[in-house]
Motif scaffolding. Structure first.
Motif, PDB file in Angstrom:
ATOM      1  N   LYS A   6       0.817  -1.125   0.139  1.00 47.14           N
ATOM      2  CA  LYS A   6       0.038   0.076  -0.031  1.00 47.14           C
ATOM      3  C   LYS A   6       1.145   1.122  -0.198  1.00 47.14           C
ATOM      4  N   ASN A   7       0.487   2.117  -0.641  1.00 48.04           N
ATOM      5  CA  ASN A   7       1.164   3.697  -0.579  1.00 48.04           C
ATOM      6  C   ASN A   7       0.746   4.362   0.923  1.00 48.04           C
ATOM      7  N   ARG A   8       1.702   4.862   1.342  1.00 44.25           N
ATOM      8  CA  ARG A   8       1.573   5.600   2.736  1.00 44.25           C
ATOM      9  C   ARG A   8       0.830   7.080   2.262  1.00 44.25           C
ATOM     10  N   VAL A   9      -0.090   7.311   3.242  1.00 45.36           N
ATOM     11  CA  VAL A   9      -0.843   8.624   3.190  1.00 45.36           C
ATOM     12  C   VAL A   9      -0.067   9.648   3.725  1.00 45.36           C
ATOM     13  N   ILE A  10       0.007  10.825   2.963  1.00 42.46           N
ATOM     14  CA  ILE A  10       1.082  11.846   3.297  1.00 42.46           C
ATOM     15  C   ILE A  10      -0.076  12.798   4.106  1.00 42.46           C
ATOM     16  N   HIS A  11      -1.144  13.116   3.190  1.00 48.44           N
ATOM     17  CA  HIS A  11      -2.075  14.194   3.714  1.00 48.44           C
ATOM     18  C   HIS A  11      -3.509  13.779   3.294  1.00 48.44           C
ATOM     19  N   CYS A  12      -4.325  14.117   4.407  1.00 47.43           N
ATOM     20  CA  CYS A  12      -5.691  13.887   4.045  1.00 47.43           C
ATOM     21  C   CYS A  12      -6.621  14.775   5.082  1.00 47.43           C
ATOM     22  N   GLY A  14      -8.524  15.833   7.724  1.00 49.34           N
ATOM     23  CA  GLY A  14      -8.713  14.878   9.083  1.00 49.34           C
ATOM     24  C   GLY A  14      -7.643  14.213   9.779  1.00 49.34           C
ATOM     25  N   GLY A  15      -6.467  14.306   8.945  1.00 47.26           N
ATOM     26  CA  GLY A  15      -5.442  14.039   9.432  1.00 47.26           C
ATOM     27  C   GLY A  15      -5.018  12.478   8.888  1.00 47.26           C
ATOM     28  N   ALA A  16      -3.795  12.581   8.624  1.00 45.35           N
ATOM     29  CA  ALA A  16      -3.210  11.242   7.662  1.00 45.35           C
ATOM     30  C   ALA A  16      -2.833  10.062   8.751  1.00 45.35           C
ATOM     31  N   ALA A  17      -2.546  10.384  10.030  1.00 47.83           N
ATOM     32  CA  ALA A  17      -2.430   9.359  11.033  1.00 47.83           C
ATOM     33  C   ALA A  17      -3.710   8.806  11.701  1.00 47.83           C
ATOM     34  N   VAL A  18      -4.824   9.462  11.484  1.00 46.49           N
ATOM     35  CA  VAL A  18      -6.147   8.977  11.947  1.00 46.49           C
ATOM     36  C   VAL A  18      -6.639   7.860  11.041  1.00 46.49           C
ATOM     37  N   LEU A  80       2.671  19.836   3.919  1.00 45.03           N
ATOM     38  CA  LEU A  80       1.702  18.830   3.966  1.00 45.03           C
ATOM     39  C   LEU A  80       2.113  17.491   4.787  1.00 45.03           C
ATOM     40  N   GLN A  81       3.263  17.318   5.141  1.00 43.20           N
ATOM     41  CA  GLN A  81       3.577  16.269   6.312  1.00 43.20           C
ATOM     42  C   GLN A  81       3.409  16.973   7.606  1.00 43.20           C
ATOM     43  N   ASP A  82       3.548  18.213   7.696  1.00 48.25           N
ATOM     44  CA  ASP A  82       3.409  18.970   9.086  1.00 48.25           C
ATOM     45  C   ASP A  82       2.012  19.250   9.399  1.00 48.25           C
ATOM     46  N   ASP A  83       1.106  19.078   8.463  1.00 47.53           N
ATOM     47  CA  ASP A  83      -0.393  19.221   8.791  1.00 47.53           C
ATOM     48  C   ASP A  83      -1.039  18.008   9.288  1.00 47.53           C
ATOM     49  N   GLU A  84      -0.588  17.686  10.477  1.00 45.01           N
ATOM     50  CA  GLU A  84      -1.058  16.337  11.006  1.00 45.01           C
ATOM     51  C   GLU A  84      -2.236  16.285  11.394  1.00 45.01           C
ATOM     52  N   HIS A  85      -3.005  17.400  11.498  1.00 42.91           N
ATOM     53  CA  HIS A  85      -4.760  17.303  11.887  1.00 42.91           C
ATOM     54  C   HIS A  85      -5.476  17.407  10.450  1.00 42.91           C
ATOM     55  N   GLY A  86      -4.686  17.465   9.335  1.00 42.28           N
ATOM     56  CA  GLY A  86      -5.630  17.669   7.968  1.00 42.28           C
ATOM     57  C   GLY A  86      -6.179  18.909   7.803  1.00 42.28           C
ATOM     58  N   ALA A  87      -6.072  20.057   8.326  1.00 46.06           N
ATOM     59  CA  ALA A  87      -6.602  21.244   8.103  1.00 46.06           C
ATOM     60  C   ALA A  87      -6.741  21.814   6.784  1.00 46.06           C
ATOM     61  N   LEU A  88      -5.706  21.645   6.225  1.00 47.99           N
ATOM     62  CA  LEU A  88      -5.652  22.096   4.747  1.00 47.99           C
ATOM     63  C   LEU A  88      -6.471  21.422   3.738  1.00 47.99           C
ATOM     64  N   ARG A  89      -7.098  22.190   2.894  1.00 44.00           N
ATOM     65  CA  ARG A  89      -7.613  21.433   1.858  1.00 44.00           C
ATOM     66  C   ARG A  89      -6.805  21.896   0.582  1.00 44.00           C
TER      67      ARG A  89
END
Length: 107
Positions: A6-12, A14-18, A80-89
């Protein structure tokens, strides 16, 4: 790409780590950004004859199947990687460089 790879999620949104955030974001029309897997990057390097100086680490994709690759800048990737909460659209991430065309039988 194999089913187990699988490809690793960088940004989404709501947060990539969620857990499950990428699926939720896709259901709302916001495509997550993925880092292509090592196998995909290796096949791109081989197919196009890219040397080691090409920045494969700056390639991102908007689909889990990595059908199109965008080259982004180091600063945008870090943002993008620093936006851990996924606030950026995110609308645009870089320049589209590679696109799989399975109709021609090579992708």
């Amino acid at each position: 790409m194999s089913q187990t790879e699988k490809n690793r999620v960088i940004h989404c949104l709501g947060g990539a780590a969620v857990p499950g955030a990428a699926d939720i974001a896709m259901s709302k029309g916001f495509a997550p950004l993925y880092a292509p897997s090592a196998n995909v990057l290796s096949s791109i390097r081989t197919f196009f004859g890219l040397d080691a100086s090409f920045p494969l680490s700056l390639l991102v994709t908007r689909s889990p199947t990595a059908s199109a690759m965008h080259l982004t800048s180091p600063d945008v990737l870090a943002l993008l990687q620093d936006d851990e909460h996924g606030a950026l659209r995110v609308v645009h991430t870089g320049v589209r460089l590679f696109d799989r065309d399975s109709a021609k039988g090579t992708g």
